[in-house]
Motif scaffolding. Structure first.
Motif, PDB file in Angstrom:
ATOM      1  N   LEU A 161       0.884  -1.168   0.000  1.00  0.00           N
ATOM      2  CA  LEU A 161       0.000   0.000   0.000  1.00  0.00           C
ATOM      3  C   LEU A 161       0.914   1.207   0.000  1.00  0.00           C
ATOM      4  CD1 LEU A 161      -1.603  -2.004   2.602  1.00  0.00           C
ATOM      5  CD2 LEU A 161      -3.227  -0.702   1.284  1.00  0.00           C
ATOM      6  N   LEU A 162       0.971   1.897  -1.109  1.00  0.00           N
ATOM      7  CA  LEU A 162       1.851   3.069  -1.213  1.00  0.00           C
ATOM      8  C   LEU A 162       1.454   4.081  -0.139  1.00  0.00           C
ATOM      9  CD1 LEU A 162       4.092   4.334  -3.185  1.00  0.00           C
ATOM     10  CD2 LEU A 162       2.197   5.727  -4.022  1.00  0.00           C
ATOM     11  N   PRO A 163       2.385   4.392   0.782  1.00  0.00           N
ATOM     12  CA  PRO A 163       2.001   5.336   1.845  1.00  0.00           C
ATOM     13  C   PRO A 163       2.026   6.772   1.338  1.00  0.00           C
ATOM     14  CG  PRO A 163       4.214   4.483   2.223  1.00  0.00           C
ATOM     15  CD  PRO A 163       3.750   3.898   0.931  1.00  0.00           C
ATOM     16  N   GLY A 164       1.289   7.020   0.277  1.00  0.00           N
ATOM     17  CA  GLY A 164       1.335   8.319  -0.388  1.00  0.00           C
ATOM     18  C   GLY A 164       0.114   9.182  -0.113  1.00  0.00           C
TER      19      GLY A 164
ATOM     20  N   TYR B  30       8.959   0.549   3.210  1.00  0.00           N
ATOM     21  CA  TYR B  30       8.294   1.823   3.524  1.00  0.00           C
ATOM     22  C   TYR B  30       7.386   1.715   4.739  1.00  0.00           C
ATOM     23  CZ  TYR B  30       9.640   3.299  -1.226  1.00  0.00           C
ATOM     24  OH  TYR B  30      10.333   3.620  -2.357  1.00  0.00           O
ATOM     25  N   PHE B  31       7.992   1.527   5.906  1.00  0.00           N
ATOM     26  CA  PHE B  31       7.224   1.516   7.151  1.00  0.00           C
ATOM     27  C   PHE B  31       7.857   2.495   8.126  1.00  0.00           C
ATOM     28  CE2 PHE B  31       6.161  -2.662   5.436  1.00  0.00           C
ATOM     29  CZ  PHE B  31       4.794  -2.723   5.677  1.00  0.00           C
TER      30      PHE B  31
ATOM     31  N   PHE C 176      -1.669  11.520   2.174  1.00  0.00           N
ATOM     32  CA  PHE C 176      -1.266  12.298   3.343  1.00  0.00           C
ATOM     33  C   PHE C 176      -2.309  12.295   4.452  1.00  0.00           C
ATOM     34  CE2 PHE C 176      -3.207  15.305   0.424  1.00  0.00           C
ATOM     35  CZ  PHE C 176      -4.054  16.046   1.246  1.00  0.00           C
ATOM     36  N   LYS C 177      -3.499  11.756   4.144  1.00  0.00           N
ATOM     37  CA  LYS C 177      -4.529  11.710   5.189  1.00  0.00           C
ATOM     38  C   LYS C 177      -4.515  10.379   5.954  1.00  0.00           C
ATOM     39  CE  LYS C 177      -7.519  14.158   2.228  1.00  0.00           C
ATOM     40  NZ  LYS C 177      -8.224  13.495   1.170  1.00  0.00           N
ATOM     41  N   LYS C 178      -3.772   9.408   5.432  1.00  0.00           N
ATOM     42  CA  LYS C 178      -3.774   8.076   6.067  1.00  0.00           C
ATOM     43  C   LYS C 178      -2.623   7.936   7.050  1.00  0.00           C
ATOM     44  CE  LYS C 178      -6.082   4.485   3.601  1.00  0.00           C
ATOM     45  NZ  LYS C 178      -6.073   3.661   2.446  1.00  0.00           N
ATOM     46  N   GLU C 179      -2.936   7.550   8.294  1.00  0.00           N
ATOM     47  CA  GLU C 179      -1.877   7.419   9.297  1.00  0.00           C
ATOM     48  C   GLU C 179      -1.227   6.039   9.217  1.00  0.00           C
ATOM     49  OE1 GLU C 179      -3.521   8.509  13.057  1.00  0.00           O
ATOM     50  OE2 GLU C 179      -3.703  10.606  12.441  1.00  0.00           O
ATOM     51  N   ALA C 180      -0.022   5.964   9.790  1.00  0.00           N
ATOM     52  CA  ALA C 180       0.758   4.716   9.717  1.00  0.00           C
ATOM     53  C   ALA C 180      -0.032   3.527  10.265  1.00  0.00           C
ATOM     54  CB  ALA C 180       2.063   4.883  10.478  1.00  0.00           C
TER      55      ALA C 180
ATOM     56  N   THR D 190      -3.199   2.917  10.334  1.00  0.00           N
ATOM     57  CA  THR D 190      -4.260   2.458   9.422  1.00  0.00           C
ATOM     58  C   THR D 190      -3.636   1.607   8.312  1.00  0.00           C
ATOM     59  OG1 THR D 190      -5.260   4.599   9.815  1.00  0.00           O
ATOM     60  CG2 THR D 190      -6.190   3.290   8.015  1.00  0.00           C
ATOM     61  N   ILE D 191      -2.517   2.090   7.779  1.00  0.00           N
ATOM     62  CA  ILE D 191      -1.870   1.349   6.688  1.00  0.00           C
ATOM     63  C   ILE D 191      -1.364   0.002   7.196  1.00  0.00           C
ATOM     64  CG2 ILE D 191       0.063   1.361   5.056  1.00  0.00           C
ATOM     65  CD1 ILE D 191      -0.242   4.408   4.908  1.00  0.00           C
ATOM     66  N   GLU D 192      -0.690   0.030   8.334  1.00  0.00           N
ATOM     67  CA  GLU D 192      -0.131  -1.228   8.870  1.00  0.00           C
ATOM     68  C   GLU D 192      -1.235  -2.239   9.177  1.00  0.00           C
ATOM     69  OE1 GLU D 192       2.355  -0.210  12.191  1.00  0.00           O
ATOM     70  OE2 GLU D 192       3.588   1.031  10.869  1.00  0.00           O
ATOM     71  N   LYS D 193      -2.354  -1.741   9.696  1.00  0.00           N
ATOM     72  CA  LYS D 193      -3.445  -2.656  10.059  1.00  0.00           C
ATOM     73  C   LYS D 193      -3.895  -3.470   8.842  1.00  0.00           C
ATOM     74  CE  LYS D 193      -8.023  -2.863  12.199  1.00  0.00           C
ATOM     75  NZ  LYS D 193      -8.675  -3.509  11.049  1.00  0.00           N
ATOM     76  N   SER D 194      -3.894  -2.837   7.665  1.00  0.00           N
ATOM     77  CA  SER D 194      -4.322  -3.544   6.456  1.00  0.00           C
ATOM     78  C   SER D 194      -3.461  -4.778   6.201  1.00  0.00           C
ATOM     79  CB  SER D 194      -4.227  -2.639   5.230  1.00  0.00           C
ATOM     80  OG  SER D 194      -5.005  -1.505   5.421  1.00  0.00           O
ATOM     81  N   TYR D 195      -2.162  -4.675   6.476  1.00  0.00           N
ATOM     82  CA  TYR D 195      -1.284  -5.833   6.268  1.00  0.00           C
ATOM     83  C   TYR D 195      -1.751  -7.008   7.129  1.00  0.00           C
ATOM     84  CZ  TYR D 195       2.090  -3.120   3.575  1.00  0.00           C
ATOM     85  OH  TYR D 195       2.687  -2.370   2.602  1.00  0.00           O
ATOM     86  N   PHE D 196      -2.035  -6.699   8.394  1.00  0.00           N
ATOM     87  CA  PHE D 196      -2.420  -7.773   9.317  1.00  0.00           C
ATOM     88  C   PHE D 196      -3.811  -8.324   8.979  1.00  0.00           C
ATOM     89  CE2 PHE D 196       0.969  -5.502  11.371  1.00  0.00           C
ATOM     90  CZ  PHE D 196       1.775  -6.555  11.789  1.00  0.00           C
ATOM     91  N   ASP D 197      -4.695  -7.456   8.503  1.00  0.00           N
ATOM     92  CA  ASP D 197      -6.031  -7.921   8.087  1.00  0.00           C
ATOM     93  C   ASP D 197      -5.916  -8.899   6.919  1.00  0.00           C
ATOM     94  OD1 ASP D 197      -7.141  -6.342  10.011  1.00  0.00           O
ATOM     95  OD2 ASP D 197      -7.755  -4.719   8.647  1.00  0.00           O
TER      96      ASP D 197
END
Ligand SMILES: Cc1cc2nc3c(=O)[nH]c(=O)nc-3n(C[C@H](O)[C@H](O)[C@H](O)COP(=O)(O)O)c2cc1C
Length: 324
Positions: free
Chosen positions: A133-136, A171-172, A138-142, A144-151
């Motif tokens: 998930l490209l952390p590009g 990119y973490f 600017f409204k998404k916090e770390a 939220t992005i990391e949680k998607s990996y675990f889901d």
């Protein structure tokens, strides 16, 4: 000659060189050529989450219709559809004697995850999830992005009993912590790291173009550092990807704690025969250093096992700045 066998995802591999996911692992003829030249396992070319979802939702009905993204995916789907992918797995299992790892590029834990069960039934030995998930945004916090990996990992693991590995980028925000937590999530392996198509600028034509799609050997120092720092504590296998081009590179990654390496660019650049050379060179180096087996030396130079462990964490060139 040294014993080159290693274990990865619970399989005994005849040597540590795995063919990484790419077009060279997308047809049975090419896969057999890789096997003939000594590759110990293959990660099949990836199928995309969108392709699977599209088949599930019956093409043409959804909101994406007639957008550029839709056209691209539907074109790709025609060339390389889901059934073809399952046939590729079946074929590879039938016609080779090496572990076959299927691969899915994914970004969410949507309906597509049910496909993991089909991959299992087709006979894949393991499944590699290429999650990015490209952390590009600017409204998404770390978090939220990391949680998607675990889901995603959880949803896929619920659908299959074959070993699951994840291929990630670096990119973490807290890379070591995230990798450690992924290693505790039930996956059997983590591939460090994925390498992406990067943009470049063509000044002459004033265009944004694709940068070189193949890696260089120098890029291997990035996964090498992180495997060296994490292999002592990770609770699953780590495998190196990016910049492994020669037998010497294989040995270096094993020494810092990788269970195996994945090779792509070097095969594109040098041809499948180069795998044989890498194995020969690895054997020569092992003999020269009186290394008896890969398992004896795996992690011999990991952070815990060296005299100056801080070398892995040194990021600033103080010595050079101070003297120049
Ligand atoms: C032409 C090409 C196609 C690729 N296709 C895939 C793919 O389908 N799935 C995937 O996970 N990685 C894919 N990759 C990335 C490679 O598996 C690998 O992670 C990356 O190239 C770094 O390894 P290398 O330095 O040995 O090339 C591709 C790479 C290249 C060059």
């Amino acid at each position: 000659m040294a014993d080159l066998t290693t274990s990865y995802l619970g399989f005994k591999l005849k040597n540590p060189i795995i063919a990484g996911s790419c077009n060279l692992t997308g047809s049975i003829d090419k896969i057999r050529e890789l096997e003939d030249n000594g590759i110990s396992a293959i990660v099949l070319k990836s199928i995309f989450e969108e392709q699977i979802s599209m088949e599930i939702r019956s093409i043409g009905q959804d909101a994406m219709a007639h957008t550029e993204g839709y056209d691209y995916i539907s074109q790709y789907t025609k060339q390389f559809n889901v059934e073809k992918y399952l046939n590729l797995i079946r074929d590879a299992k039938e016609k080779t004697d090496i572990p076959v790892i299927a691969s899915i590029n994914c970004i969410s834990d949507g309906e597509w995850v049910s496909f993991a069960e089909k991959i299992t039934s087709a006979g894949a030995d393991a499944l590699e999830l290429n999650i990015f998930l490209l952390p590009g945004d600017f409204k998404k916090e770390a978090d939220t992005i990391e949680k998607s990996y675990f889901d995603i990992i959880k949803a896929v693991s619920n659908q299959t009993n074959i070993p699951v590995s994840v291929k990630i980028s670096s990119y973490f925000t807290a890379l070591a912590n995230t990798i450690f937590r992924i290693s505790l999530s039930g996956v059997s392996g983590i591939v460090l790291f994925n390498r992406f198509f990067q943009p470049d600028i063509d000044i002459e034509n004033m265009e944004v173009v694709a940068a070189d799609i193949y890696s260089t050997r120098r890029e291997n120092s990035h996964p090498l550092r992180w495997i060296g720092m994490l292999s002592d504590n990770a609770k699953c296998d780590l495998v190196a990807s990016t910049g492994v081009h020669e037998g010497e590179d294989v040995l270096k990654n094993i020494l810092v704690g990788a269970k195996a390496v994945q090779v792509v660019s070097s095969i594109y650049k040098n041809g499948p025969l180069h795998i044989k050379k890498m194995l020969d060179d690895l054997n020569i180096l092992m003999d020269k250093k009186s290394f008896f087996s890969i398992s004896d030396i795996t992690g011999k130079l990991s952070q815990k096992n060296i005299e100056n462990p801080e070398i892995f964490e040194r990021v600033q060139f103080m010595k050079y700045y101070a003297n120049s």
